[in-house]
Scaffold this motif. Structure first.
Motif, PDB file in Angstrom:
ATOM      1  N   VAL A  97      53.130  35.222  27.913  1.00 58.49           N
ATOM      2  CA  VAL A  97      51.998  35.513  28.844  1.00 58.49           C
ATOM      3  C   VAL A  97      52.977  35.304  30.098  1.00 58.49           C
ATOM      4  O   VAL A  97      52.596  36.045  31.207  1.00 58.49           O
ATOM      5  CB  VAL A  97      50.666  34.782  28.430  1.00 58.49           C
ATOM      6  N   ALA A  98      53.781  34.777  30.106  1.00 52.38           N
ATOM      7  CA  ALA A  98      54.412  34.672  31.100  1.00 52.38           C
ATOM      8  C   ALA A  98      55.492  35.893  31.151  1.00 52.38           C
ATOM      9  O   ALA A  98      55.606  35.860  32.854  1.00 52.38           O
ATOM     10  CB  ALA A  98      56.194  33.157  31.063  1.00 52.38           C
ATOM     11  N   ASN A  99      56.041  36.044  31.179  1.00 50.36           N
ATOM     12  CA  ASN A  99      56.675  37.462  31.226  1.00 50.36           C
ATOM     13  C   ASN A  99      56.209  38.648  31.058  1.00 50.36           C
ATOM     14  O   ASN A  99      56.744  39.191  32.787  1.00 50.36           O
ATOM     15  CB  ASN A  99      57.775  37.722  29.668  1.00 50.36           C
ATOM     16  N   HIS A 100      55.356  39.216  31.226  1.00 52.78           N
ATOM     17  CA  HIS A 100      53.889  39.976  30.933  1.00 52.78           C
ATOM     18  C   HIS A 100      53.923  39.502  32.685  1.00 52.78           C
ATOM     19  O   HIS A 100      53.676  40.528  33.802  1.00 52.78           O
ATOM     20  CB  HIS A 100      53.184  40.072  30.620  1.00 52.78           C
ATOM     21  N   PHE A 101      52.988  38.446  33.065  1.00 53.66           N
ATOM     22  CA  PHE A 101      52.621  38.346  33.850  1.00 53.66           C
ATOM     23  C   PHE A 101      53.113  38.304  34.925  1.00 53.66           C
ATOM     24  O   PHE A 101      52.768  38.760  36.107  1.00 53.66           O
ATOM     25  CB  PHE A 101      51.672  36.897  34.023  1.00 53.66           C
ATOM     26  N   SER A 102      54.555  37.658  35.531  1.00 52.93           N
ATOM     27  CA  SER A 102      55.711  37.021  35.972  1.00 52.93           C
ATOM     28  C   SER A 102      55.858  39.184  37.566  1.00 52.93           C
ATOM     29  O   SER A 102      56.187  38.815  37.871  1.00 52.93           O
ATOM     30  CB  SER A 102      56.372  36.568  35.290  1.00 52.93           C
ATOM     31  N   HIS A 103      56.436  39.310  35.395  1.00 45.79           N
ATOM     32  CA  HIS A 103      56.566  41.068  35.672  1.00 45.79           C
ATOM     33  C   HIS A 103      55.494  42.133  36.523  1.00 45.79           C
ATOM     34  O   HIS A 103      55.766  42.382  37.232  1.00 45.79           O
ATOM     35  CB  HIS A 103      57.585  41.546  34.956  1.00 45.79           C
ATOM     36  N   LYS A 104      54.336  41.877  36.390  1.00 47.63           N
ATOM     37  CA  LYS A 104      53.321  42.430  37.013  1.00 47.63           C
ATOM     38  C   LYS A 104      52.852  41.534  38.157  1.00 47.63           C
ATOM     39  O   LYS A 104      52.941  42.683  38.824  1.00 47.63           O
ATOM     40  CB  LYS A 104      52.044  42.570  35.646  1.00 47.63           C
ATOM     41  N   TYR A 105      52.632  41.033  38.389  1.00 44.66           N
ATOM     42  CA  TYR A 105      51.606  40.286  39.809  1.00 44.66           C
ATOM     43  C   TYR A 105      53.486  39.133  40.172  1.00 44.66           C
ATOM     44  O   TYR A 105      53.202  38.742  41.621  1.00 44.66           O
ATOM     45  CB  TYR A 105      50.796  39.072  39.239  1.00 44.66           C
ATOM     46  N   GLY A 106      54.534  39.039  39.852  1.00 44.78           N
ATOM     47  CA  GLY A 106      54.865  38.458  40.793  1.00 44.78           C
ATOM     48  C   GLY A 106      55.575  36.689  40.476  1.00 44.78           C
ATOM     49  O   GLY A 106      54.279  36.429  39.472  1.00 44.78           O
ATOM     50  N   VAL A 107      56.039  35.972  40.702  1.00 44.85           N
ATOM     51  CA  VAL A 107      56.261  34.507  40.295  1.00 44.85           C
ATOM     52  C   VAL A 107      55.334  33.866  40.367  1.00 44.85           C
ATOM     53  O   VAL A 107      55.339  32.428  40.762  1.00 44.85           O
ATOM     54  CB  VAL A 107      58.204  34.098  40.638  1.00 44.85           C
ATOM     55  N   LEU A 108      54.148  34.431  41.720  1.00 47.29           N
ATOM     56  CA  LEU A 108      53.553  32.713  42.256  1.00 47.29           C
ATOM     57  C   LEU A 108      52.268  33.706  42.109  1.00 47.29           C
ATOM     58  O   LEU A 108      51.126  33.555  42.790  1.00 47.29           O
ATOM     59  CB  LEU A 108      53.628  33.302  43.914  1.00 47.29           C
ATOM     60  N   GLY A 109      52.154  34.742  41.553  1.00 43.26           N
ATOM     61  CA  GLY A 109      51.037  35.449  41.061  1.00 43.26           C
ATOM     62  C   GLY A 109      49.742  35.415  41.065  1.00 43.26           C
ATOM     63  O   GLY A 109      48.509  35.998  40.644  1.00 43.26           O
ATOM     64  N   TYR A 110      50.202  33.945  40.072  1.00 43.44           N
ATOM     65  CA  TYR A 110      49.382  33.173  39.787  1.00 43.44           C
ATOM     66  C   TYR A 110      47.909  32.388  41.040  1.00 43.44           C
ATOM     67  O   TYR A 110      47.015  31.764  40.548  1.00 43.44           O
ATOM     68  CB  TYR A 110      49.761  32.228  38.526  1.00 43.44           C
ATOM     69  N   GLU A 111      48.693  32.514  41.780  1.00 49.65           N
ATOM     70  CA  GLU A 111      47.860  31.812  43.036  1.00 49.65           C
ATOM     71  C   GLU A 111      46.757  32.900  43.909  1.00 49.65           C
ATOM     72  O   GLU A 111      45.586  32.300  44.181  1.00 49.65           O
ATOM     73  CB  GLU A 111      49.003  31.457  44.514  1.00 49.65           C
ATOM     74  N   ASP A 112      46.840  33.782  42.959  1.00 52.41           N
ATOM     75  CA  ASP A 112      45.850  34.866  43.853  1.00 52.41           C
ATOM     76  C   ASP A 112      44.301  35.141  43.528  1.00 52.41           C
ATOM     77  O   ASP A 112      45.120  35.825  42.035  1.00 52.41           O
ATOM     78  CB  ASP A 112      46.868  36.314  44.232  1.00 52.41           C
ATOM     79  N   PRO A 113      43.809  34.964  43.298  1.00 50.85           N
ATOM     80  CA  PRO A 113      42.354  35.009  42.038  1.00 50.85           C
ATOM     81  C   PRO A 113      42.491  36.566  42.154  1.00 50.85           C
ATOM     82  O   PRO A 113      41.477  36.940  41.035  1.00 50.85           O
ATOM     83  CB  PRO A 113      41.259  34.693  43.529  1.00 50.85           C
ATOM     84  N   ILE A 114      42.377  37.476  43.487  1.00 51.32           N
ATOM     85  CA  ILE A 114      42.217  38.840  42.404  1.00 51.32           C
ATOM     86  C   ILE A 114      42.775  39.604  41.085  1.00 51.32           C
ATOM     87  O   ILE A 114      42.717  40.558  41.182  1.00 51.32           O
ATOM     88  CB  ILE A 114      42.642  39.850  43.280  1.00 51.32           C
ATOM     89  N   ASN A 115      43.529  38.841  41.095  1.00 50.45           N
ATOM     90  CA  ASN A 115      44.331  38.834  39.882  1.00 50.45           C
ATOM     91  C   ASN A 115      44.108  38.415  38.373  1.00 50.45           C
ATOM     92  O   ASN A 115      44.113  39.003  37.349  1.00 50.45           O
ATOM     93  CB  ASN A 115      46.272  38.696  39.273  1.00 50.45           C
ATOM     94  N   PHE A 116      42.647  37.999  38.599  1.00 53.14           N
ATOM     95  CA  PHE A 116      41.655  37.587  37.563  1.00 53.14           C
ATOM     96  C   PHE A 116      40.402  37.746  37.366  1.00 53.14           C
ATOM     97  O   PHE A 116      39.795  38.697  37.644  1.00 53.14           O
ATOM     98  CB  PHE A 116      41.678  35.434  37.610  1.00 53.14           C
TER      99      PHE A 116
END
Length: 289
Positions: A97-116
């Protein structure tokens, strides 16, 4: 309706007398006393007497303290060998999960609700993870990012190490379907199955972590099983269903074979164990290897 009054505490000697008065036989009373000095009466008797008593509260003929003790010891040993298998899945899933999500959305992509998928669930996630960050504020890697990086934010590949398995399960569940599919494909399963399985496995992981009972336990979080298993009438509310899920997520190498063999050895050692109460079919090993 009047509520029941709490019963007064019993000494170990009184516990022994009470058990004998309701029909529980004992081969070695001194050993029983020693055991009840180490394992609480409530944890032991209440949990492992299920299905072994008549409606009037008396034990069925032939039920002994030693039988209950064997069920307890089987459960303890089974739980101890199951936990490392769950740990392996949890670590693998975190990594993927960390590898895929970080590469696709950036290391702070978890902050953006649009990615969910769900904004409300994302808001709940941000609250939960901030609680974890504050709780782990003295952790070296948390302090490092807080003190030395822009805005003190923690990149996702590091942040995920603060996730409980439950939070990891929720995070995966709220990922976009195309992202869930990529993670699930890395395990060679469908994303709907993986979503269900990790939620159930996380639930069982918590039972293990709190030294709970897996023997003769009905699972509250039940996994979605493949039709081949439902056709065989394998129940998804017993611990065997979790073993089936693990068997699809863990590589069948020598490590896995040893795990299955150890289960077989425990069942042989503790012959009082009723496999059916854990959902094991007669040919249970065939499905796991």
């Amino acid at each position: 309706m009047d509520k029941k009054k709490h019963q007064p505490p019993l000494t170990v000697e009184e516990q022994i007398l009470n058990l004998k008065s309701i029909g529980l036989t004992m081969v070695d009373e001194e050993d029983a006393k020693d055991f009840l000095n180490d394992v609480s009466y409530f944890r032991f008797i209440k949990a492992y007497s299920l299905n072994l008593k008549e409606k009037n509260g008396m034990y069925y003929n032939g039920v002994s303290f030693e039988k209950l003790k064997h069920l307890y010891l089987f459960n303890a040993n089974f739980r101890q060998i199951l936990f490392p298998q769950i740990e392996m899945i949890e670590i693998n899933l975190r990594c993927r999960v960390a590898n895929h999500f970080s590469h696709k959305y950036g290391v702070l992509g978890y902050e953006d609700p649009i990615n969910f998928i769900n904004i409300e669930h994302h808001t709940a996630f941000m609250h939960d993870i901030n609680v974890e960050i504050n709780r782990n504020s003295k952790s070296p890697f948390v302090k490092n990012f807080k003190l030395n990086y822009e805005e003190g934010k923690i990149p996702f590949y590091a942040l995920i190490e603060l996730f409980s398995f439950g939070l990891l399960s929720k995070f995966y569940k709220n990922m976009k379907i195309e992202d869930k599919k990529i993670i699930a494909n890395s395990f060679n399963v469908g994303y709907k199955y993986l979503e269900s399985w990790i939620e159930s496995i996380a639930y069982v992981r918590n039972i293990c972590a709190h030294y709970g009972r897996l023997y003769n336990a009905r699972l509250t979080k039940t996994p979605k099983l493949y039709k081949q298993y439902t056709y065989e009438k394998i129940r998804n509310n017993r611990i065997y269903s979790i073993l089936l899920c693990l068997s699809h997520l863990i590589v069948h190498d020598r490590h896995w074979e040893e795990f299955v063999d150890t289960i077989e050895g425990l069942l042989e050692k503790y012959s009082d164990v009723n496999k059916e109460l854990m959902g094991f079919p007669n040919n249970w090993k065939d499905y796991l290897v």
